[in-house]
Structure formats: C-alpha cells, structure tokens
Write a protein that holds these residues in place. Structure first.
Motif, PDB file in Angstrom:
ATOM      1  N   LYS A 156       0.826  -1.202   0.000  1.00 35.34           N
ATOM      2  CA  LYS A 156       0.000   0.000   0.000  1.00 35.34           C
ATOM      3  C   LYS A 156       0.866   1.260   0.000  1.00 35.34           C
ATOM      4  O   LYS A 156       0.635   2.200  -0.754  1.00 35.34           O
ATOM      5  CB  LYS A 156      -0.911  -0.009   1.222  1.00 35.34           C
ATOM      6  CG  LYS A 156      -1.636   1.297   1.385  1.00 35.34           C
ATOM      7  CD  LYS A 156      -2.867   1.229   2.206  1.00 35.34           C
ATOM      8  CE  LYS A 156      -3.638   2.533   2.106  1.00 35.34           C
ATOM      9  NZ  LYS A 156      -2.814   3.724   2.293  1.00 35.34           N
ATOM     10  N   LEU A 157       1.882   1.243   0.856  1.00 32.61           N
ATOM     11  CA  LEU A 157       2.769   2.398   0.937  1.00 32.61           C
ATOM     12  C   LEU A 157       3.545   2.583  -0.369  1.00 32.61           C
ATOM     13  O   LEU A 157       3.837   3.701  -0.787  1.00 32.61           O
ATOM     14  CB  LEU A 157       3.738   2.188   2.102  1.00 32.61           C
ATOM     15  CG  LEU A 157       4.216   3.429   2.837  1.00 32.61           C
ATOM     16  CD1 LEU A 157       3.051   4.312   3.225  1.00 32.61           C
ATOM     17  CD2 LEU A 157       4.994   3.029   4.075  1.00 32.61           C
ATOM     18  N   LEU A 158       3.844   1.454  -0.994  1.00 35.09           N
ATOM     19  CA  LEU A 158       4.560   1.507  -2.270  1.00 35.09           C
ATOM     20  C   LEU A 158       3.796   2.371  -3.291  1.00 35.09           C
ATOM     21  O   LEU A 158       4.384   3.173  -3.998  1.00 35.09           O
ATOM     22  CB  LEU A 158       4.736   0.088  -2.825  1.00 35.09           C
ATOM     23  CG  LEU A 158       5.403   0.038  -4.196  1.00 35.09           C
ATOM     24  CD1 LEU A 158       6.907   0.169  -4.055  1.00 35.09           C
ATOM     25  CD2 LEU A 158       5.053  -1.241  -4.928  1.00 35.09           C
ATOM     26  N   LYS A 159       2.482   2.209  -3.297  1.00 40.51           N
ATOM     27  CA  LYS A 159       1.657   3.000  -4.224  1.00 40.51           C
ATOM     28  C   LYS A 159       1.871   4.493  -3.982  1.00 40.51           C
ATOM     29  O   LYS A 159       1.981   5.286  -4.913  1.00 40.51           O
ATOM     30  CB  LYS A 159       0.176   2.668  -4.046  1.00 40.51           C
ATOM     31  CG  LYS A 159      -0.220   1.288  -4.533  1.00 40.51           C
ATOM     32  CD  LYS A 159      -1.711   1.059  -4.249  1.00 40.51           C
ATOM     33  CE  LYS A 159      -2.050  -0.398  -4.155  1.00 40.51           C
ATOM     34  NZ  LYS A 159      -2.538  -0.990  -5.366  1.00 40.51           N
ATOM     35  N   ASP A 160       1.906   4.863  -2.710  1.00 41.65           N
ATOM     36  CA  ASP A 160       2.152   6.264  -2.350  1.00 41.65           C
ATOM     37  C   ASP A 160       3.518   6.736  -2.825  1.00 41.65           C
ATOM     38  O   ASP A 160       3.681   7.853  -3.308  1.00 41.65           O
ATOM     39  CB  ASP A 160       2.155   6.397  -0.828  1.00 41.65           C
ATOM     40  CG  ASP A 160       0.795   6.753  -0.311  1.00 41.65           C
ATOM     41  OD1 ASP A 160      -0.181   6.274  -0.916  1.00 41.65           O
ATOM     42  OD2 ASP A 160       0.728   7.512   0.671  1.00 41.65           O
ATOM     43  N   TYR A 161       4.495   5.853  -2.642  1.00 42.59           N
ATOM     44  CA  TYR A 161       5.858   6.196  -3.059  1.00 42.59           C
ATOM     45  C   TYR A 161       5.910   6.489  -4.549  1.00 42.59           C
ATOM     46  O   TYR A 161       6.501   7.463  -4.980  1.00 42.59           O
ATOM     47  CB  TYR A 161       6.811   5.038  -2.715  1.00 42.59           C
ATOM     48  CG  TYR A 161       7.481   5.204  -1.370  1.00 42.59           C
ATOM     49  CD1 TYR A 161       6.736   5.274  -0.209  1.00 42.59           C
ATOM     50  CD2 TYR A 161       8.868   5.289  -1.266  1.00 42.59           C
ATOM     51  CE1 TYR A 161       7.341   5.426   1.016  1.00 42.59           C
ATOM     52  CE2 TYR A 161       9.494   5.443  -0.037  1.00 42.59           C
ATOM     53  CZ  TYR A 161       8.728   5.501   1.099  1.00 42.59           C
ATOM     54  OH  TYR A 161       9.337   5.657   2.315  1.00 42.59           O
ATOM     55  N   ILE A 162       5.288   5.605  -5.342  1.00 42.06           N
ATOM     56  CA  ILE A 162       5.336   5.790  -6.795  1.00 42.06           C
ATOM     57  C   ILE A 162       4.681   7.114  -7.146  1.00 42.06           C
ATOM     58  O   ILE A 162       5.197   7.905  -7.927  1.00 42.06           O
ATOM     59  CB  ILE A 162       4.593   4.645  -7.533  1.00 42.06           C
ATOM     60  CG1 ILE A 162       5.070   3.291  -7.067  1.00 42.06           C
ATOM     61  CG2 ILE A 162       4.693   4.817  -9.038  1.00 42.06           C
ATOM     62  CD1 ILE A 162       6.291   2.774  -7.688  1.00 42.06           C
ATOM     63  N   LYS A 163       3.553   7.365  -6.553  1.00 41.63           N
ATOM     64  CA  LYS A 163       2.839   8.618  -6.836  1.00 41.63           C
ATOM     65  C   LYS A 163       3.747   9.814  -6.536  1.00 41.63           C
ATOM     66  O   LYS A 163       3.860  10.739  -7.342  1.00 41.63           O
ATOM     67  CB  LYS A 163       1.577   8.683  -5.977  1.00 41.63           C
ATOM     68  CG  LYS A 163       0.838   9.986  -6.144  1.00 41.63           C
ATOM     69  CD  LYS A 163      -0.339  10.075  -5.207  1.00 41.63           C
ATOM     70  CE  LYS A 163      -0.917  11.491  -5.265  1.00 41.63           C
ATOM     71  NZ  LYS A 163      -1.990  11.681  -4.293  1.00 41.63           N
ATOM     72  N   ARG A 164       4.392   9.776  -5.367  1.00 43.49           N
ATOM     73  CA  ARG A 164       5.209  10.938  -4.981  1.00 43.49           C
ATOM     74  C   ARG A 164       6.483  11.045  -5.818  1.00 43.49           C
ATOM     75  O   ARG A 164       6.923  12.141  -6.155  1.00 43.49           O
ATOM     76  CB  ARG A 164       5.519  10.888  -3.488  1.00 43.49           C
ATOM     77  CG  ARG A 164       4.238  11.033  -2.670  1.00 43.49           C
ATOM     78  CD  ARG A 164       4.489  11.304  -1.211  1.00 43.49           C
ATOM     79  NE  ARG A 164       5.324  12.493  -1.002  1.00 43.49           N
ATOM     80  CZ  ARG A 164       5.762  12.851   0.197  1.00 43.49           C
ATOM     81  NH1 ARG A 164       5.451  12.126   1.266  1.00 43.49           N
ATOM     82  NH2 ARG A 164       6.509  13.924   0.327  1.00 43.49           N
ATOM     83  N   ILE A 165       7.075   9.897  -6.150  1.00 44.25           N
ATOM     84  CA  ILE A 165       8.292   9.940  -6.981  1.00 44.25           C
ATOM     85  C   ILE A 165       7.952  10.549  -8.347  1.00 44.25           C
ATOM     86  O   ILE A 165       8.694  11.380  -8.861  1.00 44.25           O
ATOM     87  CB  ILE A 165       8.890   8.523  -7.153  1.00 44.25           C
ATOM     88  CG1 ILE A 165       9.466   8.025  -5.829  1.00 44.25           C
ATOM     89  CG2 ILE A 165       9.980   8.527  -8.230  1.00 44.25           C
ATOM     90  CD1 ILE A 165       9.831   6.551  -5.809  1.00 44.25           C
ATOM     91  N   ILE A 166       6.813  10.157  -8.898  1.00 35.88           N
ATOM     92  CA  ILE A 166       6.476  10.654 -10.238  1.00 35.88           C
ATOM     93  C   ILE A 166       5.969  12.092 -10.199  1.00 35.88           C
ATOM     94  O   ILE A 166       6.292  12.893 -11.060  1.00 35.88           O
ATOM     95  CB  ILE A 166       5.472   9.705 -10.921  1.00 35.88           C
ATOM     96  CG1 ILE A 166       6.166   8.373 -11.157  1.00 35.88           C
ATOM     97  CG2 ILE A 166       4.981  10.276 -12.252  1.00 35.88           C
ATOM     98  CD1 ILE A 166       5.275   7.277 -11.617  1.00 35.88           C
ATOM     99  N   SER A 167       5.231  12.456  -9.175  1.00 30.90           N
ATOM    100  CA  SER A 167       4.717  13.837  -9.176  1.00 30.90           C
ATOM    101  C   SER A 167       5.747  14.824  -8.624  1.00 30.90           C
ATOM    102  O   SER A 167       5.767  15.977  -9.037  1.00 30.90           O
ATOM    103  CB  SER A 167       3.398  13.928  -8.419  1.00 30.90           C
ATOM    104  OG  SER A 167       3.532  13.417  -7.126  1.00 30.90           O
ATOM    105  N   GLU A 168       6.625  14.376  -7.691  1.00 27.01           N
ATOM    106  CA  GLU A 168       7.555  15.340  -7.075  1.00 27.01           C
ATOM    107  C   GLU A 168       9.015  15.099  -7.461  1.00 27.01           C
ATOM    108  O   GLU A 168       9.897  15.850  -7.043  1.00 27.01           O
ATOM    109  CB  GLU A 168       7.435  15.274  -5.542  1.00 27.01           C
ATOM    110  CG  GLU A 168       6.053  15.627  -5.019  1.00 27.01           C
ATOM    111  CD  GLU A 168       5.865  15.172  -3.569  1.00 27.01           C
ATOM    112  OE1 GLU A 168       6.803  15.328  -2.778  1.00 27.01           O
ATOM    113  OE2 GLU A 168       4.787  14.621  -3.263  1.00 27.01           O
ATOM    114  N   ASN A 169       9.258  14.034  -8.210  1.00 31.98           N
ATOM    115  CA  ASN A 169      10.624  13.683  -8.596  1.00 31.98           C
ATOM    116  C   ASN A 169      11.557  13.593  -7.397  1.00 31.98           C
ATOM    117  O   ASN A 169      12.609  14.236  -7.361  1.00 31.98           O
ATOM    118  CB  ASN A 169      11.152  14.704  -9.624  1.00 31.98           C
ATOM    119  CG  ASN A 169      12.429  14.227 -10.282  1.00 31.98           C
ATOM    120  OD1 ASN A 169      12.783  13.031 -10.196  1.00 31.98           O
ATOM    121  ND2 ASN A 169      13.153  15.128 -10.934  1.00 31.98           N
TER     122      ASN A 169
END
Ligand code: ADP
Ligand code: MG
Ligand code: ZN
Length: 489
Positions: free
Chosen positions: A394-407
């Motif tokens: 579940k947390l992984l999903k958050d990580y991907i979102k933040r990596i892609i939106s915030e680099n």
C-alpha cells in the motif's frame, strides 16, 4: 444511439521518417521543429523553377524495413508520382508521392498487422505503403481559418519524408482503430523509423462508414486517443442522420478537438482531380532482391516476438507483457534494464503497469518523462524496501505517486520515517483505540466481514497510511473473534 450498427473503418496513417538526417529530395535537415519560419529551405523544397529532386537512399531503406515488418509485397520498381493540387502549402503545385494506378505503383502492397481485440487476435490488412513528401505548414494567426485576417506559411517542413500506410476497411470499432495505431506505432518505434513523441510525427486520416451510408474521411487527427474520439462522434452523427431518414454524403471532415465534433470541410476530390503521372525528374529505380534481403536481415526484434519473449523469459502474463511492449519501446527497454539490475520481473512489471502508467497518465507526462523520475536506480531501491518489508504494497503505491509527481528519491522518504509500521504492540494499541471510537462499526464487522475494511481504513487514517495492511487486518480479525466470544449474542 449507435450501438449495434455495423461499422467499417479504414485508416491512412502518415508517419514522418524521423530517423533521416535530411529531407526526401534535398539536403535540408529533416529536423524542422522549433526553427524560425522559412529558414530550413532550399530551391528544391521551395519548388523553385529548375531545381531538381534527388531521392534520399536512406528513405528507401527505412520504407523497406516497414514493408517487411508489415509482411507487405515489395515492388520491383520504385516509381514516384506527381499528385497535383493547388494550395499554398505546396509551392510546386504538386506533391511528389506514389500512386497505385496506371504507369505507377506504391513501394509496397498488401500485408497485415495483428491486433488483440477482446482477447482474440484480429488481422487488419494493409492496402499499400507509399513514400511521399510532406507539404509546408499553414498558420492561421488567430488559430482558425474563419477568424484570421491573413494566413502565414512556413516551408520548413516542406519536403520532409513521410510514409503513408493505408489499411483495408477491416477495422470495426473506434477502439480497434486506436489499438491498431498503437500496435503500428510500436512496430515503427521498434524499427527505429519514427519517434512518435515528436509533435506531428504520426497523423491519421480516418475513413468511416456505417451500414447504408457513404464513407466520410476525417482528416489529420493527431493521436490515437483523438482518433477514437473522432470516430465515436462521427459514427453517432451518421447513425442519427440515417435514423431520421437522411442521407450521409461522401465528404471530407475535420476533427475539432476542443469542441469534440467533426466539421465538414469540403466535398471529396476524385482521383482524376489529381492528374497523377510519373515524375519525369525521378526515373524509376529497381529494388533488387539483394537489397530486400539485406534489409530483412537487419530487422530488429518486433513487438509480437518481444511480447512472447517477455512471457517466456520473465514469466509475465500476456496482459502485462502486451501493455509494457505496446505502450512504448522506452517502457519495454526500461523494464528489461531494471530487471537486469535487480531481478523480480513480476514485481517490476506490475509496478510499471499498475502504478507507474497510472500516474504518468494522470499527470499527463510522456513515458520518457516518467522514467526520468522513476529511474532504474529508484525502482531497485523500492524493490529492496518492499522485500525488507520497510514498505507495504500500500505504501509503495504512495511512493510511486510521490516519486512521479515530485521527482524525489525513495531514500528521502525512507529517512523521513515514511516507512510501514509493523510494530505489533503499537498497532494493537491503535486497533484498540479504533474499536473504542467505532463501537457500531465493530458490531457490523462481527456480522459482515466486508465491514472489516472500514476498521482497517480507520487504522490507516490514524497512522497516515503507514500501518502494514496485512498485519492490521489480522489484528482486527483476531480482536473481533475475542470480542465475539467475550460478549456472545
Ligand atoms: P482515397 O484515395 O479516396 O482516399 P483509398 O482507396 O486510398 O481512397 O482509401 C482510403 C481509405 O478508405 C482506405 O483506408 C480504405 O480502407 C478506406 N475505405 C474504403 N472504403 C471504405 C468504407 N466503405 N468505409 C470505411 N472506410 C473505407
Ligand atoms: Mg487518400
Ligand atoms: Zn531543401
């Protein structure tokens, strides 16, 4: 309503051969984008009197690659044809093209592309492949012909090499049209013939007719998604006309993507209007068996083979392999590169398809832009943290979102303590709190297992999404059982 109507769609796809250094018949650079108007020109591509075209040999090579990859029959002779029309984007008043008719022929005929429609394979036949030159670009200062007080013309693009790939009307729905273009684009990308991310590199004319109607050609649509939308609109328009007893006339329309409608632009020209004849400046060139064999040997791995290999080599499902390969060559290359670095092909494929592409699409980035943020290095860190259970899925999903939106780098998130919580004592305490605060939900959950998710959600809320969902679920069900036996109904 247009459900159930029988639809026929045939596509004419114009592809810029972006792999070429120069234009089709002169030595001007083929890379016209972003240059000041009318600076990327010479007497040949400006159509000045007396200027003579010389064919770009590499363009023939690239066209042959495409012909062979699409299983087409290559002509023995390369013949260029003049297609006459009078328009400001065409300084010679004819376009050097190819023609399937008396005294002329296209570089290749026949062939097919396979697409996957509703999990079955469908074959779309190719009618012909032409080489031709691109016209110049007409610019309306206010954005539209109707409102502009004058017209500007930029010949930088004039004479750039295009392939025109024409299908038989085998496509039966807007969705299939989109899948066909995606598949064809993937083939062209794997061949190295075009870079589909360049503005205007792939332009589509879509011909569509429904049963009982004449065909309408929608000109110059810029992306597979827009092709699908334009066709959906046009089919509904035609169906409405027929239903109300009217007649659909044979015409050319264009797609207004801001308004989401097709607009009539002119009555269709007839073939004889173009006064086709072989270009006397360009004598026919034989295409030898040796050349064809040489090109055949140089063909790289194509999408269908790559999908099969991904299924065998990395044990991917057909679905994941298909999405990764067809979506973009860059994505398929990135996938293989990441797996080489840190194995775990199944995890990586599912992250790329289910999380990465979702956010790339949501944020309207290209796959390449997305991959510059979710680098192989960052991906491998994520896989490692997942394995070490620092991250829950579940947390992984958050990580991907933040990596892609915030680099940002996953390590920055990890060091900020943004890891999953698996501490049993701590989580038990949170669960206890949630039970106290939600007595009604607890009662519901005893009777209805679906209501357990609500309690899990409350624990997530209190831990800002960091509670390990599996452990939380187990703690809650255990507590429910204990609760149940303490207070029997
Ligand atoms: P033109 O030169 O008039 O554009 P082509 O023979 O090049 O005609 O065909 C153009 C496209 O129209 C092809 O892709 C073909 O498959 C498609 N087409 C032909 N007949 C129909 C039809 N009845 N409905 C939809 N598309 C059609
Ligand atoms: Mg046509
Ligand atoms: Zn030139």
């Amino acid at each position: 309503m247009s459900e159930g109507v029988k639809v026929k769609i045939g596509l004419e796809i114009h592809v810029q051969i972006t792999s070429l250094k120069t234009k089709l018949f002169c030595s001007c650079p083929s890379d016209y984008r972003g240059k000041p108007p009318n600076t990327n020109v010479c007497p040949v591509c400006l159509g000045l009197p007396g200027a003579l075209p010389v064919v770009n040999k590499q363009a023939i090579h690239e066209a042959l690659k495409v012909a062979l990859a699409l299983n087409s029959q290559v002509s023995k002779l390369l013949v260029f044809t003049r297609k006459h029309y009078f328009y400001p984007d065409l300084p010679k008043n004819y376009q050097i093209s190819q023609y399937d008719g008396v005294g002329s022929l296209p570089i290749a005929k026949g062939g097919y592309v396979k697409i996957e429609s509703n999990s079955s394979i469908k074959v779309v036949r190719i009618r012909r492949i032409n080489i031709e030159e691109d016209p110049g670009r007409i610019i309306y200062p206010t954005g539209s012909m109707a409102t502009s007080p004058y017209t500007l013309i930029d010949y930088n693009r004039s004479g750039v090499a295009l392939l025109e790939i024409v299908t038989e009307p085998d496509i039966e729905s807007p969705r299939e049209a989109r899948m066909f273009i995606d598949k064809l684009t993937s083939i062209l990308e794997h061949l190295g013939v075009t870079n589909p991310d360049l503005e205007g590199a792939i332009r589509v004319d879509a011909n569509v007719s429904i049963e009982g109607a004449e065909r309408v050609e929608i000109k110059n649509i810029g992306s597979p998604k827009e092709v699908e939308k334009a066709l959906l609109y046009e089919i509904a328009r035609q169906a409405a006309i027929i239903k109300s007893g009217g007649r659909v006339s044979r015409e050319t329309r264009h797609w207004d993507k801001t308004r989401g409608i097709t607009i009539s632009s002119r009555a269709k020209e007839l073939e004889e209007d173009y006064r086709y004849f072989p270009d006397p400046d360009l004598p026919p060139i034989p295409i030898t068996e040796e050349l064809i064999e040489k090109v055949r040997k140089s063909l790289p791995e194509l999408p269908d083979d790559r999908i099969s290999r991904f299924m065998k080599e990395y044990k991917l499902s057909r679905y994941l392999a298909h999405v990764i390969v067809i979506r973009s060559k860059a994505l398929a290359d990135a996938f293989e590169n990441i797996v080489r670095k840190c194995n775990n092909a199944d995890i990586i494929a599912s992250i790329l398809v289910n999380e990465f592409l979702r956010w790339v699409d949501e944020l309207d980035l290209t796959v390449e832009e997305g991959l510059r943020r979710l680098t192989a290095d960052r991906m491998c860190k994520l896989v490692k943290y997942l394995k070490e259970k620092k991250l829950s899925s579940k947390l992984l999903k958050d990580y991907i979102k933040r990596i892609i939106s915030e680099n940002i780098d996953p390590d920055d998130l990890i060091t900020k303590g943004y890891t999953s919580i698996m501490d049993l004592d701590y989580l038990s305490k949170v669960v206890e709190e949630v039970f106290k605060e939600n007595p009604k939900a607890v009662e519901d959950a005893k009777r209805n297992p679906k209501a357990i998710n609500y309690l899990v959600g409350q624990v997530m809320k209190k831990t800002k999404g960091r509670a390990d969902p599996q452990i939380t679920y187990e703690l809650i069900t255990r507590r429910l059982r204990e609760n149940g036996s303490q207070h029997p109904k």
